[in-house]
Design an enzyme around this catalytic site. Structure first.
Site, short mmCIF file in Angstrom:
data_model
loop_
_atom_site.label_atom_id
_atom_site.label_comp_id
_atom_site.label_asym_id
_atom_site.label_seq_id
_atom_site.Cartn_x
_atom_site.Cartn_y
_atom_site.Cartn_z
N HIS A 46 0.86 -1.19 0.00
CA HIS A 46 0.00 0.00 0.00
C HIS A 46 0.89 1.24 0.00
CE1 HIS A 46 -3.89 -1.93 1.78
NE2 HIS A 46 -3.26 -2.76 0.96
N GLU A 48 0.96 3.87 1.80
CA GLU A 48 1.43 4.29 3.12
C GLU A 48 2.60 3.43 3.60
OE1 GLU A 48 -3.19 4.58 3.25
OE2 GLU A 48 -1.67 3.40 2.21
N CYS A 76 -6.20 2.20 5.64
CA CYS A 76 -6.89 0.99 6.11
C CYS A 76 -6.31 0.58 7.47
CB CYS A 76 -6.70 -0.13 5.09
SG CYS A 76 -4.98 -0.73 5.00
N CYS A 79 -2.45 -0.03 7.39
CA CYS A 79 -1.66 1.19 7.25
C CYS A 79 -1.77 2.08 8.49
CB CYS A 79 -2.06 1.92 5.99
SG CYS A 79 -1.67 0.95 4.50
#
Length: 151
Positions: A46, A48, A76, A79
């Site tokens: 992801h 992040e 999410c 993260c």
């Protein structure tokens, strides 16, 4: 946030959901990331996570104290948890994520009293631009799927 939006655009070019992130310390970008899930075949890639890893390498520090993560969409649970574990000071997000947002929309990891660190959170920075990236990306996917039906 403009730099995070730029990273999101790069993610879309490789077929990834257009989410981008940058980590800033003392006014300078120390980490950059964009979704690379499709590009790398890695469900943890992801934006992040990529930005946090980049910032840790760049600063030589496992704790990102004094750093702020700018991200185009609400993080999410994975993260948000990584932000807590990295001891980020703050997260600034573009748009909310009503399906997986873990900074107050679906869950709230950042202010959990059970965890050893809290991360401040601000949302709505360049929200329309950030939301438009996602809306356009998913509209394009639906259109391509519809075009492939009944072939």
């Amino acid at each position: 946030m403009a730099c995070a939006i730029e990273e999101a655009g790069k993610a879309a070019q490789t077929g990834d959901v257009p989410v981008g992130a940058v980590v800033v310390k003392d006014g300078a970008i120390v980490g950059r990331g964009r979704n690379r899930i499709e590009a790398e075949g890695d469900p943890t890639a992801h934006a992040e996570i990529v930005a946090i890893r980049d910032a840790a390498r760049a600063t030589g520090a496992k704790w990102l104290i004094g750093c702020t993560l700018y991200v185009t969409a609400e993080p999410c649970t994975m993260c948000a948890g990584a932000a807590v574990l990295a001891r980020l000071d703050a997260i600034v997000a573009g748009c909310p994520s009503d399906k997986s947002g873990a900074c107050g929309t679906v869950a709230d990891i950042l202010s959990s009293e059970s965890l050893n660190h809290r991360v401040s959170y601000e949302a709505g920075v360049l929200e329309e631009e950030c939301a438009a990236l996602l809306t356009g990306f998913f509209r394009g996917l639906r259109e391509r799927k519809a075009g492939n039906c009944g072939g």
